[in-house]
Each structure stands twice: as C-alpha cells, then as structure tokens.
Write a protein that holds these residues in place. Sequence first.
Motif, PDB file in Angstrom:
ATOM      1  N   LEU A  51       0.845  -1.181   0.000  1.00  0.00           N
ATOM      2  CA  LEU A  51       0.000   0.000   0.000  1.00  0.00           C
ATOM      3  C   LEU A  51       0.891   1.245   0.000  1.00  0.00           C
ATOM      4  O   LEU A  51       1.738   1.406   0.881  1.00  0.00           O
ATOM      5  N   MET A  52       0.732   2.083  -1.024  1.00  0.00           N
ATOM      6  CA  MET A  52       1.502   3.322  -1.151  1.00  0.00           C
ATOM      7  C   MET A  52       0.633   4.500  -0.729  1.00  0.00           C
ATOM      8  O   MET A  52      -0.594   4.407  -0.746  1.00  0.00           O
ATOM      9  N   THR A  53       1.267   5.624  -0.429  1.00  0.00           N
ATOM     10  CA  THR A  53       0.494   6.842  -0.203  1.00  0.00           C
ATOM     11  C   THR A  53       0.014   7.366  -1.557  1.00  0.00           C
ATOM     12  O   THR A  53       0.561   7.012  -2.612  1.00  0.00           O
ATOM     13  N   ARG A  54      -0.983   8.226  -1.524  1.00  0.00           N
ATOM     14  CA  ARG A  54      -1.478   8.835  -2.755  1.00  0.00           C
ATOM     15  C   ARG A  54      -0.342   9.569  -3.471  1.00  0.00           C
ATOM     16  O   ARG A  54      -0.192   9.456  -4.681  1.00  0.00           O
ATOM     17  N   GLU A  55       0.437  10.337  -2.724  1.00  0.00           N
ATOM     18  CA  GLU A  55       1.520  11.115  -3.313  1.00  0.00           C
ATOM     19  C   GLU A  55       2.541  10.220  -4.004  1.00  0.00           C
ATOM     20  O   GLU A  55       3.000  10.512  -5.108  1.00  0.00           O
ATOM     21  N   GLU A  56       2.929   9.118  -3.337  1.00  0.00           N
ATOM     22  CA  GLU A  56       3.875   8.179  -3.944  1.00  0.00           C
ATOM     23  C   GLU A  56       3.302   7.576  -5.218  1.00  0.00           C
ATOM     24  O   GLU A  56       3.999   7.467  -6.230  1.00  0.00           O
ATOM     25  N   GLY A  57       2.035   7.172  -5.158  1.00  0.00           N
ATOM     26  CA  GLY A  57       1.406   6.535  -6.311  1.00  0.00           C
ATOM     27  C   GLY A  57       1.241   7.467  -7.489  1.00  0.00           C
ATOM     28  O   GLY A  57       1.566   7.111  -8.635  1.00  0.00           O
ATOM     29  N   THR A 172     -22.930  16.832  -9.472  1.00  0.00           N
ATOM     30  CA  THR A 172     -21.896  16.647  -8.464  1.00  0.00           C
ATOM     31  C   THR A 172     -21.448  15.202  -8.569  1.00  0.00           C
ATOM     32  O   THR A 172     -22.271  14.290  -8.479  1.00  0.00           O
ATOM     33  N   CYS A 173     -20.154  14.993  -8.799  1.00  0.00           N
ATOM     34  CA  CYS A 173     -19.604  13.652  -8.976  1.00  0.00           C
ATOM     35  C   CYS A 173     -18.553  13.382  -7.904  1.00  0.00           C
ATOM     36  O   CYS A 173     -17.683  14.214  -7.655  1.00  0.00           O
ATOM     37  N   ALA A 174     -18.657  12.212  -7.282  1.00  0.00           N
ATOM     38  CA  ALA A 174     -17.674  11.758  -6.301  1.00  0.00           C
ATOM     39  C   ALA A 174     -17.022  10.492  -6.849  1.00  0.00           C
ATOM     40  O   ALA A 174     -17.720   9.601  -7.344  1.00  0.00           O
ATOM     41  N   VAL A 175     -15.692  10.431  -6.787  1.00  0.00           N
ATOM     42  CA  VAL A 175     -14.975   9.214  -7.183  1.00  0.00           C
ATOM     43  C   VAL A 175     -14.002   8.823  -6.083  1.00  0.00           C
ATOM     44  O   VAL A 175     -13.449   9.667  -5.380  1.00  0.00           O
ATOM     45  N   ALA A 176     -13.817   7.528  -5.958  1.00  0.00           N
ATOM     46  CA  ALA A 176     -12.793   6.957  -5.078  1.00  0.00           C
ATOM     47  C   ALA A 176     -12.196   5.792  -5.845  1.00  0.00           C
ATOM     48  O   ALA A 176     -12.905   5.109  -6.591  1.00  0.00           O
ATOM     49  N   ALA A 177     -10.902   5.580  -5.693  1.00  0.00           N
ATOM     50  CA  ALA A 177     -10.255   4.532  -6.461  1.00  0.00           C
ATOM     51  C   ALA A 177      -9.102   3.904  -5.709  1.00  0.00           C
ATOM     52  O   ALA A 177      -8.413   4.557  -4.931  1.00  0.00           O
ATOM     53  N   ALA A 178      -8.916   2.610  -5.964  1.00  0.00           N
ATOM     54  CA  ALA A 178      -7.701   1.885  -5.590  1.00  0.00           C
ATOM     55  C   ALA A 178      -6.970   1.702  -6.920  1.00  0.00           C
ATOM     56  O   ALA A 178      -7.475   1.033  -7.822  1.00  0.00           O
ATOM     57  N   VAL A 179      -5.813   2.325  -7.057  1.00  0.00           N
ATOM     58  CA  VAL A 179      -5.078   2.356  -8.318  1.00  0.00           C
ATOM     59  C   VAL A 179      -3.854   1.451  -8.211  1.00  0.00           C
ATOM     60  O   VAL A 179      -3.018   1.635  -7.322  1.00  0.00           O
TER      61      VAL A 179
END
Length: 182
Positions: A51-57, A172-179
């Motif tokens: 699991l990486m941080t968002r910034e790292e990814g 209004t759009c909300a997104v969440a993702a595992a990349v």
Amino acid sequence: MFPLPTSVFLTKGIGVHRHQLTAFELALRDADIEQQNLVSISSILPPHCKLMTREEGVATLRPGEITFSVLARAEVNEPGRLVAASIGIARPADPSTYGYIAEHHGSGMTAEQSGEYTEDLAATMLATTLGIEFDPGAAWNERKKVYEHSQLIVESRSVTAAATGAADGQWTCAVAAAVFRF
C-alpha cells in the motif's frame, strides 16, 4: 498474461459542473488520475501488494497509460442530496495471501457511513476466506474487533469522496479509487 501489481494507492475526488461528463472529469482531476486510461477491475488485492500513499502513487503515473483500478463513482444533480463513493481495503497478515477491495457508490450516506460500509465489506469478504468465525449480524465495530483479535487480518481502511448536490442543480460527482501499480 498480465503481471501482478506490486503496489496500490487510494485516492478520491469531487467534481461539480453543469455537464455530467465534465463533473466526472473534474472529480478525476481532484483525485489526480485524470490523465490515465482507467480500466475498471474487480476486488482482489494481489499477494505481496504494498500500500503506497497517494503522493507516492501519483508520482509513478504517466499520462495516457493503461491504468487498472477499482473505481467507485457516484453522481447526482439533485440539490442537497448526499452522494458518496468509497473504496474499502482489507489486507491479510500473511503477505502471500490475497486480500480484498470493495467499492460502494450511492446517495444518502455520509462519508463516515459509506467508508465504514466499504471497509466492512472488504474485511468481511477476507474474514470468510480466512475462516474467521464471526456473527454476521453484529455491528461493524464489533466484527472489526474480532478480525483484529484473530491476528489474520493486518489492516482494513477506506477512502471516501462525499459531497452534497450543488444548490443550483449542477452535476456533483464523487470518485474513489484503488489504483494498481506494476
């Protein structure tokens, strides 16, 4: 045959615009994944996937690349309506065992409710594959304690994008993702 992802990061975003597609684009921009060709996949976290941080990814992304992700997307153009998109992840203590990712997209739930819901889904799917005995009717916080005490699940967490429908009726759009990263 595709290689197994070696890492994953979680991200989220919100977009508001008079056009539904543009609201989605703005939500992807807010999540820092707008330059990717996103391919939606299902719910397995591969063994040994870090699991990486968002910034790292985000720093590893290249514009235009094919990018595999578990994506939750929720949209509304009803003023004042709650909208949420969540990703929940559950990782086993044994890194050679696969974990689970769950997504939820809908309206009427707060960010906290939606996040707990997806975390619960992912952890429960993992618990059933690991043979952890639990009361399926118990509240999430009670089951979470059972999972933690089993020492078979090392971690569960969630990321949620939640918003209230724009007062002027814009989308209004909300997104969440595992990349996933390779």
